[in-house]
Write a protein that holds these residues in place. Structure first.
Motif, PDB file in Angstrom:
ATOM      1  N   VAL A  41       0.864  -1.180   0.000  1.00 46.50           N
ATOM      2  CA  VAL A  41       0.000   0.000   0.000  1.00 46.50           C
ATOM      3  C   VAL A  41       0.901   1.230   0.000  1.00 46.50           C
ATOM      4  O   VAL A  41       1.848   1.297   0.779  1.00 46.50           O
ATOM      5  N   ALA A  47      -4.226   7.117  -2.104  1.00 46.58           N
ATOM      6  CA  ALA A  47      -3.863   5.801  -1.573  1.00 46.58           C
ATOM      7  C   ALA A  47      -3.980   4.784  -2.707  1.00 46.58           C
ATOM      8  O   ALA A  47      -4.952   4.807  -3.463  1.00 46.58           O
ATOM      9  N   GLU A  48      -2.977   3.917  -2.820  1.00 43.81           N
ATOM     10  CA  GLU A  48      -2.973   2.919  -3.882  1.00 43.81           C
ATOM     11  C   GLU A  48      -2.491   1.597  -3.305  1.00 43.81           C
ATOM     12  O   GLU A  48      -1.545   1.577  -2.522  1.00 43.81           O
ATOM     13  N   THR A 106      -4.209  -3.928  -8.895  1.00 47.67           N
ATOM     14  CA  THR A 106      -3.937  -2.646  -8.238  1.00 47.67           C
ATOM     15  C   THR A 106      -5.204  -1.798  -8.239  1.00 47.67           C
ATOM     16  O   THR A 106      -5.966  -1.833  -9.200  1.00 47.67           O
ATOM     17  N   GLU A 119      -7.035   2.056  -6.399  1.00 44.19           N
ATOM     18  CA  GLU A 119      -6.907   3.229  -5.539  1.00 44.19           C
ATOM     19  C   GLU A 119      -8.060   3.253  -4.543  1.00 44.19           C
ATOM     20  O   GLU A 119      -9.079   2.583  -4.740  1.00 44.19           O
ATOM     21  N   GLY A 120      -7.883   4.023  -3.485  1.00 43.24           N
ATOM     22  CA  GLY A 120      -8.945   4.179  -2.502  1.00 43.24           C
ATOM     23  C   GLY A 120      -8.758   5.487  -1.778  1.00 43.24           C
ATOM     24  O   GLY A 120      -7.735   6.152  -1.959  1.00 43.24           O
ATOM     25  N   ASN A 121      -9.729   5.852  -0.946  1.00 41.57           N
ATOM     26  CA  ASN A 121      -9.557   7.133  -0.248  1.00 41.57           C
ATOM     27  C   ASN A 121      -8.749   6.948   1.036  1.00 41.57           C
ATOM     28  O   ASN A 121      -8.477   7.895   1.743  1.00 41.57           O
ATOM     29  N   ASN A 130      -9.326   1.006   2.424  1.00 39.28           N
ATOM     30  CA  ASN A 130     -10.255   1.080   1.303  1.00 39.28           C
ATOM     31  C   ASN A 130      -9.562   0.657   0.004  1.00 39.28           C
ATOM     32  O   ASN A 130     -10.094  -0.112  -0.793  1.00 39.28           O
ATOM     33  N   ALA A 131      -8.314   1.115  -0.181  1.00 38.43           N
ATOM     34  CA  ALA A 131      -7.569   0.759  -1.397  1.00 38.43           C
ATOM     35  C   ALA A 131      -7.267  -0.741  -1.418  1.00 38.43           C
ATOM     36  O   ALA A 131      -7.403  -1.413  -2.443  1.00 38.43           O
ATOM     37  N   ASN A 180      -8.812   9.671   4.808  1.00 39.60           N
ATOM     38  CA  ASN A 180      -7.646   8.797   4.898  1.00 39.60           C
ATOM     39  C   ASN A 180      -7.092   8.853   6.317  1.00 39.60           C
ATOM     40  O   ASN A 180      -6.661   9.916   6.779  1.00 39.60           O
TER      41      ASN A 180
END
Lengths: 547, 547
Positions: free
Chosen positions: A421, A433-434, A449, A451-453, A457-458, B518
């Motif tokens: 992450v 965030a990835e 892969t 992304e997320g906040n 979440n990612a 985040n």
């Protein structure tokens, strides 16, 4: 004690269950209702069957003015309850008809108005800065004005008990001014919450004997006696009780509506709610906690998740014999249930009982029980807790049973190779965030892969990205709730983190737990358990009941 | 009501304050005391001055056996309290002298033993599977055996109130067997917690009138009346009251020691603790919550952080006039303090008052107040909360004041360019967190990288790595506590995260808040505020008082 409320009981006007969650309850630290929240709260309270819902203070708080406006405009269709607007009497030296604050009460369109009046001479003189005579005139004028405009009026006698102890005549004159001018109920308020039940009951009896008025009670919890004081007042003759959901309120809070209802209905056999209402209290209590965005109190009387939970090994084994010997009422009367808790204190008996509750029959597998008890103790020593994570516990029990019975492994939906992450707070101020996961699923190596906040979440998104094409049933599974608890506070960010993940698909909800020094890894462990649980549930009969 | 406890009062044996946090309190879901925890709890309770500390059940729980062993070996040097071992009577059909469980009570070395005995005929017959006569013999034999061995003995009459209502003679015979055999106190236990104060008080009076025995009381909170029931029992003649710290206990819990002490001392003027003890209750209550690893209940009567907190604008302005009109007691009597809360409900008055409390004089800056109120509302609408983050609020007020007074910016210790956090779960199973920060401090651009056991820990380490060489005073600042609250639960990991960071140096502790989708960014914001607060505190006089 164990009779349920007779269906035939006409609730009528003889006894008032009066809720002030939306006004006095909203004074609790941390509560901030939107207008939509207030409408939702009112609908839930009405579904329970309370008689009166105090919606707020129109004219004083813009949100409350809007709430009454939208309620009057048809957004609130109450089946049982009458809506109440709260406000104060006209200001000293003015006329009620000219007081904008009094006009706001009429403009609210509420059929009932509760006025707050000072009943303690010291408050009249030192806070209100007027004299008892003008104070009584303020009460009488305002009540008369509102009654004349067709409103039903109750009067909250603020600081009544302190005031009555200090100067009974001044306190009683305020009640007299209110009732003589047309108020239906004189509500005695323990505003500072300093009362104890025995003397409070004596005062209520005395006031009823001296005035003959219809008396209500409003208690704060500063001595931790608000519920007891409210019930004692009712036993002493009060026929109107003001409470807030879950006891929300300023300082130590108010009398908890659900405990007061539970006590009046199950201990005094009073028909306080329409048929079936009492069985809704647990559901409504939790829903109202959600709206207030306050975690429900697991140890709350009657409606708490632990209100009928038994932990000690001694109890757990005896409960098999006779549950009713260990519960003060049948939990189902208030829509709650009995739970057996698995903890390091629990013996084999409670773990076996818990297994049965979860659909894992351990009766024939003493070795599985031994191994499970050992495993639970080990994990709990490292910060795990299964008390709120039935799905993780069910997995643990199934694994130990499969092991002991030699029926081999449980299905594992996938194998993790690694994940990464990356969190960037970039120089342009953007935060991204990835996550990348490398997993082995249905015999193939998959890299994905997303992304997320946030990091979890990612990671959750990347894992779904990788698995769903290979395990379509996973498409229905979604994250319903996510809770974080830092253990061993003293150690700051070095502390261990416990994560609870609540998942759901169309059919059920289940909760899993993960513990690690790294919050992301703890979350990962809980996410993996959530999927493993689902995979096991699909392969095992009788284990996919909703938790 | 407002007299303080006379210094001269000899506490003696006339009234027993009996704590069972370590035995009955430990049955609360989520509590798991280590032996070291148990020793620390006992020391804190002793420092308060309670008369009896029930340490556990030696022989039944290995931890408890070890606790008594280490206490006897000199690890517990009690100044006020007598240590009590809890246990049950001999088994049916055996002799007390041969019962290993009874021997364990003697081996514990505790000078006092509390025996649990069944007082409800249904429990005797259905759970214990014996008859009332043998049950009484079990009580009498065991009491006689322990008294003969020089122990002081109390007897907990389990399920007494239900049993007395169902079959008074059986219940009273158990008390008689206990006292006749030499027990000092017959403790009436509302084990299922179903009692209400008025009838409980009547029963206690009746039992005392019928037996003349010294009576104790033990209440559970299933009707939310445990504190009220305990106090009512004392008013009815009970002279021994069993409580747990913060009301910890099974189901809804037990009677909260601190509320019971507060009520007896401040409402009934009873000398329940040695001189000065009452002023320690808030400190001890919070310390015991820390050891139990349960967040203190902010709304707990007497000792809660919010027990004397005032939120409503109306109150806040009146409090300026007369604080004692709004508190049921002077908070300092229990070592607590009054707080003014800043919330969207609060008016200018409370914000100005809060500023004064924090050492920021806003009296002369109406524009600063206006701007601060607007800013607080904005942030709270996005999930921020300053109620527990005084340092972040003080910063906000100082910034607005500096702005409004045109005295320019507050000192900013550093400027962030960017940061990156990488979390790896490697294929060898190891989990590593690494953070890199790029900052500008004292005119230079600094890049630093550090590892940590989690993302926030790594970020914190990297930031210190970068800053300490340039801002040496930062070396003393450390993270004391870290709390995470997920807001808007329903949205799962999409929810907003609120982080509270408690920092300390040698001189003070301060709490800051950060909110973001985040969790790492939210933590970063709180960390930055913590350092900015320290920088501002160093440059401003009178603002570095401990919070």
């Amino acid at each position: 004690m164990s009779r349920t409320i007779p269906a035939s009981t006409p609730l009528g006007d003889d006894f008032h269950v009066y809720d002030t969650t939306l006004r006095d309850g909203a004074q609790r630290e941390g509560i901030s209702y939107s207008v939509a929240d207030k409408l939702a709260v009112a609908r839930l309270l009405d579904s329970l069957g309370v008689g009166f819902i105090e919606g707020g203070w129109p004219g004083a708080l813009p949100k409350d003015t809007e709430f009454f406006h939208r309620a009057a405009a048809g957004e609130l269709d109450l089946q049982h309850a009458a809506l109440v607007a709260f406000g104060s009497t006209r200001r000293a030296g003015t006329a009620a008809v000219d007081d904008p604050q009094v006009r706001a009460l009429l403009d609210s369109g509420a059929p009932v108005v509760t006025l707050v009046a000072k009943a303690d001479r010291r408050h009249i003189e030192r806070a209100l800065r007027t004299d008892p005579a003008e104070n009584c005139a303020m009460v009488a004028d305002t009540v008369r004005h509102l009654v004349g405009a067709g409103r039903r009026v109750f009067v909250d006698a603020e600081h009544f008990f302190d005031g009555y102890a200090h100067d009974p005549d001044t306190a009683l004159r305020v009640l007299d001014a209110a009732v003589t001018a047309g108020a239906d109920v004189a509500v005695l308020c323990d505003t500072n919450g300093g009362q104890l039940p025995l003397q409070l009951a004596r005062t209520v009896e005395e006031v009823i004997a001296r005035t003959g008025f219809r008396i209500g009670i409003h208690c704060q919890d500063d001595t931790s006696c608000a519920v007891a004081n409210s019930v004692a007042a009712v036993q002493a003759g009060a026929s109107h009780v003001q409470c807030t959901a879950n006891g929300y309120g300023e300082r130590a809070g108010n009398a908890d509506l659900f405990a007061v209802l539970g006590n009046l209905a199950t201990k005094l056999d009073m028909p306080v709610l329409p048929e079936g209402g009492l069985r809704e209290t647990t559901r409504v209590a939790h829903a109202l906690a959600e709206i207030a965005n306050i975690g429900p109190d697991a140890h709350q009387a009657y409606v708490g998740q632990s209100a009928f939970a038994h932990k000690a090994g001694l109890h757990a084994s005896a409960i098999k014999v006779d549950p009713e010997l260990y519960n003060h009422i049948d939990p189902e009367r208030v829509g709650n249930g009995m739970r057996v808790l698995v903890t390091e204190m629990a013996g084999r008996a409670s773990l076996e009982l818990k297994g049965a509750e979860l659909g894992v029959d351990l009766a024939g597998s003493p070795d599985a029980i031994t191994a499970a008890v050992r495993r639970v103790k080990e994990l709990e020593a490292r910060g795990w807790s299964f008390e709120a994570a039935d799905a993780s516990l069910e997995l643990l029990l199934r694994r130990e049973k499969a092991e002991a019975d030699g029926t081999g492994q449980l299905p594992v939906p996938f194998e993790l190779e690694s994940y990464r992450v990356v969190l960037d707070h970039r120089s342009d101020g953007e935060v991204v965030a990835e996550a990348t996961v490398k997993v082995h699923v249905t015999g193939q190596r998959v890299i994905a892969t997303a992304e997320g906040n946030g990091p979890v979440n990612a990671l959750d998104a990347a894992l779904r990205e990788a698995l769903v094409p290979h395990l379509p049933w996973l498409g229905d599974v979604e994250l319903a709730d996510y809770k974080v608890r830092i253990l061993a506070d003293a150690a700051g960010t070095d502390a261990v983190t416990r994560v609870l993940v609540e998942s759901r698909d169309g059919a059920e909800e289940w909760t899993t737990v993960g513990v690690h020094g790294n919050i992301v890894e703890a979350s990962w462990l809980a996410l993996c358990d959530a999927l493993a649980y689902k995979a096991a549930a699909r392969s095992a009969v009788g284990s996919s009941r909703a938790r």
